[in-house]
Scaffold this active site. Structure first.
Site, PDB file in Angstrom:
ATOM      1  N   ALA A  10       8.688 -23.829  31.547  1.00 16.98           N
ATOM      2  CA  ALA A  10       9.459 -24.253  30.366  1.00 16.98           C
ATOM      3  C   ALA A  10       8.737 -25.357  29.611  1.00 16.98           C
ATOM      4  CB  ALA A  10      10.845 -24.721  30.789  1.00 16.98           C
ATOM      5  N   ARG A  16       8.630 -21.616  17.203  1.00 18.62           N
ATOM      6  CA  ARG A  16       9.118 -20.531  16.338  1.00 18.62           C
ATOM      7  C   ARG A  16      10.642 -20.506  16.232  1.00 18.62           C
ATOM      8  NH1 ARG A  16       6.284 -15.460  18.709  1.00 18.62           N
ATOM      9  NH2 ARG A  16       5.942 -16.850  20.481  1.00 18.62           N
ATOM     10  N   GLY A 105      11.405 -19.774  31.521  1.00 19.02           N
ATOM     11  CA  GLY A 105      12.655 -20.381  31.056  1.00 19.02           C
ATOM     12  C   GLY A 105      13.221 -19.729  29.813  1.00 19.02           C
ATOM     13  N   TYR A 372      48.277 -38.592  20.702  1.00 13.81           N
ATOM     14  CA  TYR A 372      47.176 -39.528  20.393  1.00 13.81           C
ATOM     15  C   TYR A 372      47.674 -40.620  19.465  1.00 13.81           C
ATOM     16  CZ  TYR A 372      42.375 -40.796  18.964  1.00 13.81           C
ATOM     17  OH  TYR A 372      41.192 -41.440  18.713  1.00 13.81           O
ATOM     18  N   SER A 408      66.746 -29.476  16.992  1.00 14.49           N
ATOM     19  CA  SER A 408      65.675 -29.173  16.037  1.00 14.49           C
ATOM     20  C   SER A 408      65.378 -30.357  15.139  1.00 14.49           C
ATOM     21  CB  SER A 408      66.093 -28.007  15.147  1.00 14.49           C
ATOM     22  OG  SER A 408      66.195 -26.859  15.911  1.00 14.49           O
ATOM     23  N   ARG A 425      67.355 -37.444  14.574  1.00 13.87           N
ATOM     24  CA  ARG A 425      67.065 -37.125  13.170  1.00 13.87           C
ATOM     25  C   ARG A 425      68.214 -37.662  12.351  1.00 13.87           C
ATOM     26  NH1 ARG A 425      68.781 -31.185  14.775  1.00 13.87           N
ATOM     27  NH2 ARG A 425      70.975 -31.326  14.198  1.00 13.87           N
TER      28      ARG A 425
HETATM   29  C1  UD1 Z   1       2.798 -14.283  29.159  1.00 13.49           C
HETATM   30  C2  UD1 Z   1       1.913 -13.405  30.058  1.00 13.49           C
HETATM   31  C3  UD1 Z   1       1.966 -11.959  29.567  1.00 13.49           C
HETATM   32  C4  UD1 Z   1       3.396 -11.469  29.540  1.00 13.49           C
HETATM   33  C5  UD1 Z   1       4.278 -12.399  28.714  1.00 13.49           C
HETATM   34  C6  UD1 Z   1       5.725 -12.031  28.882  1.00 13.49           C
HETATM   35  C7  UD1 Z   1       0.147 -14.870  30.857  1.00 13.49           C
HETATM   36  C8  UD1 Z   1      -1.274 -15.241  30.696  1.00 13.49           C
HETATM   37  N1  UD1 Z   1       0.575 -13.925  30.029  1.00 13.49           N
HETATM   38  O1  UD1 Z   1       2.217 -14.234  27.885  1.00 13.49           O
HETATM   39  O2  UD1 Z   1       1.194 -11.140  30.417  1.00 13.49           O
HETATM   40  O3  UD1 Z   1       3.464 -10.167  29.015  1.00 13.49           O
HETATM   41  O4  UD1 Z   1       4.136 -13.779  29.155  1.00 13.49           O
HETATM   42  O5  UD1 Z   1       6.523 -12.757  27.981  1.00 13.49           O
HETATM   43  O6  UD1 Z   1       0.810 -15.374  31.708  1.00 13.49           O
HETATM   44  N2  UD1 Z   1       4.127 -22.004  29.538  1.00 13.49           N
HETATM   45  C9  UD1 Z   1       3.989 -23.236  30.126  1.00 13.49           C
HETATM   46  N3  UD1 Z   1       2.789 -23.875  30.093  1.00 13.49           N
HETATM   47  C10 UD1 Z   1       1.709 -23.315  29.504  1.00 13.49           C
HETATM   48  C11 UD1 Z   1       1.839 -22.052  28.910  1.00 13.49           C
HETATM   49  C12 UD1 Z   1       3.051 -21.423  28.945  1.00 13.49           C
HETATM   50  O7  UD1 Z   1       4.965 -23.761  30.684  1.00 13.49           O
HETATM   51  O8  UD1 Z   1       0.658 -23.926  29.528  1.00 13.49           O
HETATM   52  C13 UD1 Z   1       5.419 -21.332  29.599  1.00 13.49           C
HETATM   53  C14 UD1 Z   1       6.027 -21.048  28.224  1.00 13.49           C
HETATM   54  O9  UD1 Z   1       6.890 -22.101  27.828  1.00 13.49           O
HETATM   55  C15 UD1 Z   1       6.800 -19.774  28.483  1.00 13.49           C
HETATM   56  C16 UD1 Z   1       6.014 -19.070  29.574  1.00 13.49           C
HETATM   57  O10 UD1 Z   1       5.220 -20.067  30.185  1.00 13.49           O
HETATM   58  O11 UD1 Z   1       8.087 -20.047  29.014  1.00 13.49           O
HETATM   59  C17 UD1 Z   1       5.118 -17.956  29.035  1.00 13.49           C
HETATM   60  O12 UD1 Z   1       4.174 -18.523  28.154  1.00 13.49           O
HETATM   61  P1  UD1 Z   1       3.731 -17.817  26.811  1.00 13.49           P
HETATM   62  O13 UD1 Z   1       2.771 -18.689  26.110  1.00 13.49           O
HETATM   63  O14 UD1 Z   1       4.928 -17.346  26.070  1.00 13.49           O
HETATM   64  O15 UD1 Z   1       2.932 -16.578  27.399  1.00 13.49           O
HETATM   65  P2  UD1 Z   1       2.625 -15.239  26.663  1.00 13.49           P
HETATM   66  O16 UD1 Z   1       1.406 -15.409  25.844  1.00 13.49           O
HETATM   67  O17 UD1 Z   1       3.853 -14.736  26.016  1.00 13.49           O
END
Ligand code: UD1
Ligand code: MG
Length: 452
Positions: A10, A16, A105, A372, A408, A425
């Protein structure tokens, strides 16, 4: 069963979402996304749960500390990829022996049985288990490349994939399990030699195979693993949750007249043979007991509707509304932090806040519990079988005894004894012929003015 642990990723920024609220705190089905992942981990018996947070994500950290305590937070600074994120939990898990699952997450709707299936692959000999799905639009997902016998050879990120690999629609959900030892041993060998310059968690698949291990996939439907990055995806996940919950409630023996118009929360508990009419919203914390009927356009939160009770249409139950059996509440009645005993009724246009209403009491139309004083809330008690006449204001703190009547239009500021009548009343007075005399007098005045 092996010990189980979960690492929940997370640390992403969630830019986005275009939101001041961190992505994983946005709710789905009335519960923050991160809570779904935590509850899932708990549901499969993970006794160690670590949430990887960014140093800037203080709201997320605070939330996790509140749920799981300070030892559940690990900080990733800076974020160098999903593999690097999992490694931030290594120290905290150094004394842990067992199976480890990595969850995201922002993927809230995975079901317990699905995750059980993934752990089963690991406990039956797979070095790494991957949760995959057939993607309608594979887009940026990592592709699961399998050999002829279905064993997983590699996960190839979309950015690194060949055209042939991009054509594969079997995708990585991001959920990966292995024994804790294998997971950290393999992650120790992952490099950032790729297009994004990140440490990919997914690289452990090829590394495991090179070391002679096997990697296996478990698949589930896409609705369980949809990731949330945008508000549109948040809405889509909400729709998926609602659809699933409606089916579950219907299957459990509840009538929902128009399921697509009823909105549930993650924890809505509706018992058999209850009836939910169209356009009802359940915020978190609601129990509807057997045989009860929730009529149209009602909104309920933190409330219990007793067996056989009928509420609505247009009822608002707020937290702490607890109705026993066979209570009746009609249109435009708001109930907050108030219990109503068996068979009590409030059929029209009332505010009942911070009260206790005895069995069989009748609350007349337009009754207000004045709870209240601008500073503090006070309690109103209405005894068993008491009768509150329409348009009465009960100024709390106040107690109406069992069986008492309130006339009432009363403003009741003092306690009323059991079985007494209280009327508070202006007394009615009547002047015979007054209206005729008044009209004659006014007509004469008007006529005199016209002449002049
Ligand atoms: C990742 C997977 C991909 C999969 C996809 C599913 C990898 C390399 N790729 O890609 O194969 O299909 O998820 O949704 O694992 N996060 C961190 N720290 C970081 C990077 C990410 O905590 O340094 C967390 C993000 O907050 C997120 C999750 O890891 O909750 C996935 O990261 P994200 O960057 O969305 O990975 P994808 O490129 O979508
Ligand atoms: Mg993602």
């Amino acid at each position: 069963m092996a010990n189980r642990a979960a690492v929940i990723l997370a640390a992403g920024q969630g830019t986005r979402m275009q939101s001041a609220l961190p992505k994983v705190l946005h709710p789905v089905g009335g519960r923050p996304m991160i809570d779904w992942s935590i509850a899932l981990a708990q549901s499969v018996g993970c006794d160690r749960i670590l949430v990887v947070c960014s140093p800037a994500g203080e709201a997320v950290q605070d939330h996790v500390v509140e749920l799981l305590g300070p030892s559940a937070v690990t900080i990733q600074d800076p974020p160098l990829g999903t593999g690097h994120a999992v490694l931030t939990a290594q120290d905290a898990l150094s004394d842990f022996e067992g199976d480890l699952v990595v969850l995201c997450g922002d993927v809230p709707l995975i079901e317990t049985e699905t995750l059980e299936g993934l752990f089963a692959e690991v406990s039956s000999g797979a070095t790494v288990g991957i949760l995959g799905f057939e993607a309608a639009d594979p887009g940026a997902y990592g592709r699961l490349i399998t050999d002829a016998s279905g064993n997983l050879e590699a996960i190839v990120e979309a950015k690194e994939a060949t055209p042939a690999q991009l054509a594969v629609s079997f995708c990585n959900s991001g959920v990966i399990a292995a024994s804790s030892k294998d997971m950290f041993d393999l992650l120790g060998k992952v490099t950032n030699d790729n297009v994004k310059g990140e440490y990919y968690l997914t690289d452990i698949v090829e590394l495991a195979r090179e070391a002679g291990g096997t990697c296996r996939t478990v698949s589930c439907d896409e609705a369980q693993v949809m990731g949330i990055n945008t508000r549109a995806q948040l809405a889509a996940a909400e729709a998926a949750f609602q659809s699933r919950k409606r089916s579950q409630v219907l299957a459990s023996g509840v009538t929902i007249t128009a399921p697509e118009t009823v909105y549930f929360s993650y924890d809505t508990d509706v018992e058999t043979d209850a009836v939910i009419e169209p356009n009802v919203v359940f915020a978190p914390g609601v129990v509807v007991k057997t045989g009860a009927r929730v009529r149209s356009f009602s909104h309920l939160e933190g409330a219990i509707v007793g067996a056989g009770s009928v509420i609505g249409p247009f009822v608002r139950l707020r937290p702490g509304a607890e109705l026993e059996a066979n209570v009746k509440i009609g249109n435009f009645v708001e109930v907050k932090n108030t219990t109503m005993g068996t068979g009590a009724q409030a059929s029209h246009l009332s505010y009942l806040g911070d009260g206790e209403i005895g069995a069989g009491a009748n609350i007349g139309a337009g009754t207000i519990f004045c709870n209240y004083d601008g500073f503090l809330k006070h309690k109103t008690t209405v005894g068993k079988n008491a009768f509150i006449g329409s348009n009465s204001a009960l100024v709390a703190p106040v107690t109406i005894g069992d069986g008492a009547f309130v006339g009432s239009g009363s403003v009741i500021t003092k306690d009323v004894d059991a079985n007494a009548l209280a009327v508070a009343r202006g007394r009615q007075l009547q002047k015979a012929g007054w209206a005729t005399a008044f009209r004659d007098k006014m007509a004469a005045i008007k006529a005199a003015r016209k002449k002049g």
